[in-house]
Scaffold this motif. Structure first.
Motif, mmCIF file in Angstrom:
data_model
loop_
_atom_site.group_PDB
_atom_site.id
_atom_site.type_symbol
_atom_site.label_atom_id
_atom_site.label_comp_id
_atom_site.label_asym_id
_atom_site.label_seq_id
_atom_site.Cartn_x
_atom_site.Cartn_y
_atom_site.Cartn_z
ATOM 1 N N GLN A 65 0.952 -1.096 -0.202
ATOM 2 C CA GLN A 65 0.399 -0.107 -0.487
ATOM 3 C C GLN A 65 0.978 1.178 -0.025
ATOM 4 O O GLN A 65 0.294 2.319 -0.263
ATOM 5 C CB GLN A 65 -1.003 -0.544 1.044
ATOM 6 C CG GLN A 65 -1.851 -0.866 1.505
ATOM 7 C CD GLN A 65 -2.809 -0.478 1.803
ATOM 8 O OE1 GLN A 65 -2.668 -0.598 3.234
ATOM 9 N NE2 GLN A 65 -4.382 -0.999 1.867
ATOM 10 N N THR B 167 2.644 -4.218 2.883
ATOM 11 C CA THR B 167 1.642 -4.430 3.119
ATOM 12 C C THR B 167 0.132 -4.167 3.938
ATOM 13 O O THR B 167 0.631 -3.148 4.522
ATOM 14 C CB THR B 167 1.529 -6.018 2.853
ATOM 15 O OG1 THR B 167 1.827 -6.288 3.920
ATOM 16 C CG2 THR B 167 2.240 -6.300 2.214
ATOM 17 N N SER B 168 -0.993 -4.173 3.981
ATOM 18 C CA SER B 168 -1.724 -3.969 3.973
ATOM 19 C C SER B 168 -1.759 -4.540 5.668
ATOM 20 O O SER B 168 -2.413 -4.059 6.864
ATOM 21 C CB SER B 168 -3.088 -4.376 4.030
ATOM 22 O OG SER B 168 -3.581 -5.752 3.677
ATOM 23 N N ASP B 169 -1.268 -5.474 6.212
ATOM 24 C CA ASP B 169 -0.602 -6.556 7.502
ATOM 25 C C ASP B 169 0.112 -5.934 7.978
ATOM 26 O O ASP B 169 0.548 -6.309 8.667
ATOM 27 C CB ASP B 169 -1.442 -7.714 7.092
ATOM 28 C CG ASP B 169 -0.384 -8.265 6.037
ATOM 29 O OD1 ASP B 169 0.308 -7.118 5.431
ATOM 30 O OD2 ASP B 169 -0.483 -9.334 5.808
#
Length: 949
Positions: free
Chosen positions: A168, A215-217
């Protein structure tokens, strides 16, 4: 198919059919059911999986992303139905279901922590239980952002990458060194997107980059560390030195660049190919060049940068010297004894084979064209379509009208005597003359080529002794024969007819010799250690003009050949000598070329020397153009007080001093262009192409930089060389007076001024010319102490400083030039008008005493009271105004004498290679281009000199 059969089949498929379809098919069967409908009911075809991305063996990252479609056909033209799609990373995950869109598309995003090559198994099942599998191999490239790349530019680096699935945001870490960026401590830039450009970087410096994706996590993806060196296209701009057998390049180096790559093309537009491979440092010599071919070179770092320098134009020097003459060696002969050249072919007498015909149209790559077996071949002579070859005791006649298919047409045994060996041969009209070793000479009637007849045999052995070579000449009806003998050599008059010839000895006053040849009425003889010249206009009374020891009693003279005003003398077991014969009464040694082998014979043709080197030594080939043959071919008189001249891309650029409306009455500097597409016939192409008082020119690729008198330094775009155009900022005024001289070193221009200032200008800054340093070269500021020429060698700039002598400035850092305290002293009252560099030597044009040579390798330790020249020891008293160097030759403009040409292979002791003098030829400034030299006389004349006529 009958209805009952269909109904039975359908009843077996009740569990898989829609109730309505079952009812319809069982309650009516008005017509027979078609086969394709039956096939769709059967549905034996598995689904089809099509993966759009990634491709096989593509890299993957922390989020495994797979996109594609899955489809099914029950039968051709009848769609089926896909019941499920699953995926798994073999050996790492259990199967998972993937969602299939209404259009059959699917998109998989699977997080992972893997760091190895993997295989993803996709499995699709249709409504009838048919299953298909698709195995997708993927690779782990060592990092999660493998597309991370750099494009270097001038003070900038543009970074690019492809979007990584699941990431992201991106953060960039960098270091201004080779140090690996550390996310914990290195400079970071958040929120970067591709492409991202870092500017205001330092050219020539190594930078290291690391890209981090989140990343999103919260997982982190990292690129590999990327290293990059920003450069302008001028930082590695090379200087070239053209030699006969190679082109040498030199350029400024940078500590951050560990290796370089030299690229070559046949056009400024490319394509470019590496000719060096990675090399640690300059210089680099390209030895794969061919004569007459124009090349373009550029230099780039072998690693960490894609920036290619501006290109430089170059062409091999057409004239060989004593140090760079070697071209090739043809080893396809067993024992070359002699040869004859004609129209691009070399006819070789190969003792252990016979006659070999070589195509030497490209002497760098000789190749055999045809051959004829002849026993013990010793010599070959060409006349018309025939080659006359001596072999053992015979004379052979070969038709060579087609060099690729020579045909033996006739032969004759000269003698069966034990002492006979057929040696040299010469042919005139219908008579062939053969040296017979211990049996005098022979005369053969070759009127009938298929049946030659011996007319005279064993002639004059008692007088001649052993004889090896023979020459004959037609002097308007009188045939003069010269025979070389080891007791004495003799001249004969040949009378009678071809069927009854008469040989009458008229003189035996020529010394014993091994070989001889005519050039006009001059007879040259290889006699002992010497080459001798005789005037034979009266054959009965030959006069010795000169006897010259050509080897210092090291090697006896073996053969002699004349080419133009040069005599080539084969030296037994040593090589060959080149003798200047402009004046046959004053022969002088030009040079000696050592050659492995026997040195039996040397033949010259097309500007090359071919050495018959004997058993197992092949046929070495050397350049043999005569620099003293330079010829004035054109004189134009449409120049307006021409001062400086430069040649570039088929144009001459000339600075002129004149007045044109609406200029005020006083004249000013202007520049004109001459088209030299036809090099021997220049035509004035453009007038007043520069408005900022242009004086001296320098070029780098599609750019030109000018020393522009009171305007300082100026820049032109010469993409169209016939129509230069100014580029911003046009010009920049300089401190230190008028700009008279300019030299380029990498991305700097060094300009010499009227007040003895050497001004350093940075050319790499976009849209500007930036003065970055100045050095005063000497302390006397006057009109006779101005800087008139600048030349760069390594990190030193050498300055022709008029009465101030030869000055030296350290430009290791051009932004901080430092004048050395030592300098090159001129004879008292003399003035340095121009200079050129040759290796570690500086060549100065002295306006009183001509060419002076200084040892530039010791410049840092030159005397503070003036370092003496190393040559000449005695002054000439003849002034020079310009000197240019190419290959191993220096061309010196002497307005009162013409053009001097010096072989500077040994710059500590140059050898005169010739002087071109002609009425009205008074050169003051010079430019070399291709096979021509162009010169101005400081007034209205432009001269064109063909260096290889």
């Amino acid at each position: 198919m009958q209805c009952l059969e269909v109904q039975a089949m359908i009843s077996r498929s009740v569990a898989r059919l829609d109730a309505l379809l079952l009812v319809l098919m069982m309650t009516s069967c008005p017509v027979p059911i078609m086969t394709d409908l039956v096939d769709s009911v059967r549905d034996l075809s598995p689904p089809v999986i099509a993966v759009a991305s990634p491709g096989e063996y593509a890299p993957y990252s922390r989020v495994l992303s797979i996109e594609g479609t899955v489809s099914d056909l029950a039968s051709p033209g009848h769609p089926g139905k896909v019941s499920s799609l699953s995926y798994e990373i073999l050996s790492h995950t259990a199967p998972k279901d993937a969602t299939i869109g209404n259009d059959g598309s699917f998109s998989i995003a699977e997080s992972n922590d893997l760091r190895e090559n993997i295989v993803v198994l996709l499995k699709a099942t249709d409504w009838n239980g048919n299953v298909t599998e698709y195995r997708l191999p993927l690779t782990f490239p060592g990092n999660e952002i493998p597309s991370f790349a750099a494009i270097e530019g001038n003070k900038e680096v543009a970074l690019t990458w492809s979007q990584v699935p699941g990431v992201q945001s991106y953060r960039l870490y960098f270091e201004p060194s080779a140090r690996t960026p550390d996310p914990a401590s290195s400079t970071a830039i958040d929120g970067v997107v591709s492409p991202y450009t870092l500017n205001q970087l330092k050219n020539g410096t190594l930078y290291s980059f690391l890209l981090e994706g989140t990343t999103s996590d919260g997982k982190k993806d990292y690129s590999a560390v990327l290293r990059s060196i920003p450069l302008s296209t001028l930082h590695l701009f090379p200087r070239v030195s053209a030699y006969f057998n190679g082109i040498e390049l030199d350029w400024r180096t940078f500590p951050a660049i560990q290796s370089y790559d030299v690229l070559r093309a046949y056009s400024p537009a490319g394509p470019w190919e590496s000719v060096s491979g990675p090399i640690a440092a300059p210089p680099f010599r390209d030895s794969s060049v061919s004569q007459g071919v124009k090349y373009y070179y550029t230099v780039k770092p072998a690693n960490y940068s894609s920036v290619k320098s501006e290109w430089v134009e170059a062409q091999a020097d057409p004239t060989a010297s004593r140090s760079d003459a070697s071209v090739a060696s043809y080893d396809g002969v067993s024992a070359a004894d002699s040869s004859t050249w004609r129209a691009g072919y070399l006819y070789v007498a190969d003792y252990y084979y016979g006659l070999r015909i070589l195509d030497v149209s490209n002497p760098s790559y000789p190749k055999e064209k045809g051959k004829v077996t002849i026993s013990s071949a010793r010599d070959v002579f060409l006349q018309g379509d025939y080659a006359y070859v001596t072999g053992w005791k015979s004379l052979y006649i070969v038709n060579v009208a087609n060099p690729a298919a020579p045909v033996m047409v006739g032969s004759v045994v000269l003698s069966s005597g034990a002492d006979m060996q057929a040696e040299g041969v010469a042919v005139l009209g219908e008579l062939a003359f053969v040296a017979g070793f211990n049996e005098g000479f022979y005369v053969v009637d070759v009127t009938n080529k298929t049946a030659p007849v011996v007319r005279l045999a064993n002639q004059d052995y008692a007088t001649l002794g052993q004889n090896y070579e023979i020459a004959v000449q037609d002097r308007g009806g009188s045939k003069v024969l010269a025979v070389a003998g080891n007791s004495t050599s003799a001249l004969y008059l040949i009378t009678g007819t071809s069927t009854a010839p008469v040989a009458s000895r008229v003189s035996s006053a020529v010394a014993s010799s091994y070989a001889l040849t005519f050039s006009g009425t001059i007879l040259y003889a290889a006699s002992g250690w010497n080459v001798q010249s005789y005037q034979t206009s009266t054959p009965s009374a030959p006069t010795l003009l000169k006897s010259l020891d050509v080897s210092g009693t090291v090697a006896p003279a073996q053969s002699v050949v004349v080419s133009g005003t040069r005599v080539f003398v084969a030296l037994r077991d040593y090589g060959y000598a080149v003798v200047d014969a402009h004046d046959p009464a004053n022969l002088s040694l030009v040079r000696i070329q050592t050659v492995p082998g026997k040195g039996n014979h040397v033949e010259v043709g097309g500007g090359y020397a071919y050495v018959s080197a004997g058993y197992q030594y092949g046929l070495p080939i050397y350049g043999a153009n005569d620099p003293s043959a330079a010829t004035l071919v054109t004189t134009l008189t449409n120049v307006n007080a021409g001062a400086r001249i430069a040649a570039y891309r088929n144009y001459l650029y000339i600075s002129e001093y004149y007045s044109i409306p609406p200029d005020p009455p006083s004249p000013d500097w202007h520049a004109s262009a001459y088209d030299i597409g036809n090099p021997a016939s220049p035509s004035r192409y453009a007038n007043n192409i520069s408005i900022y008082s242009p004086y001296e020119f320098s070029f780098a690729g599609s750019r030109a930089f000018l020393a522009s008198e009171r305007s300082g330094v100026a820049s032109l775009d010469v993409t169209n060389p016939g129509a230069p155009a100014y580029v911003a900022p046009g010009y920049v005024s300089l401190p230190g007076g008028y700009a008279w001289a300019i030299a380029l070193t990498g991305h700097y221009a060094l300009l010499g001024t009227s007040n003895s200032s050497l001004v350093s200008v940075d050319l790499s800054r976009q849209g500007t010319l930036t003065i970055v340093g100045t050095a005063q070269t000497q302390g006397t500021l006057s009109t006779n102490h101005e800087i008139r020429s600048v030349a760069v060698k390594g990190n030193l700039a050498f300055i022709a400083n008029e009465l101030g002598g030869l000055r030296v400035v350290d430009v290791t850092d051009p932004s901080f030039p430092v004048t050395l305290s030592g300098y090159g002293a001129l004879p008292v009252g003399d003035s340095a008008s121009a200079l050129a560099m040759y290796g570690d030597f500086a060549l100065v044009a002295d306006t009183t005493n001509g060419l002076l040579v200084y040892d530039a390798a010791t410049a840092r330790s030159w005397s503070t009271t003036g370092q003496a020249r190393i040559w000449p020891s005695a002054l000439s008293g003849s002034g020079a105004t310009d000197v240019v160097v190419r290959g191993n030759y220096a061309y010196v403009a002497k307005p009162s004498l013409g053009l001097e040409i010096w072989d500077i292979s040994n710059p500590r002791s140059p050898i005169s290679a010739g002087t071109l003098s002609a009425a009205g030829f008074n050169p003051t400034r010079l430019a070399l281009y291709g096979e021509y030299l162009y010169a101005l006389n400081g007034a209205t004349k432009l001269y064109v000199v063909d260096l290889v006529p």
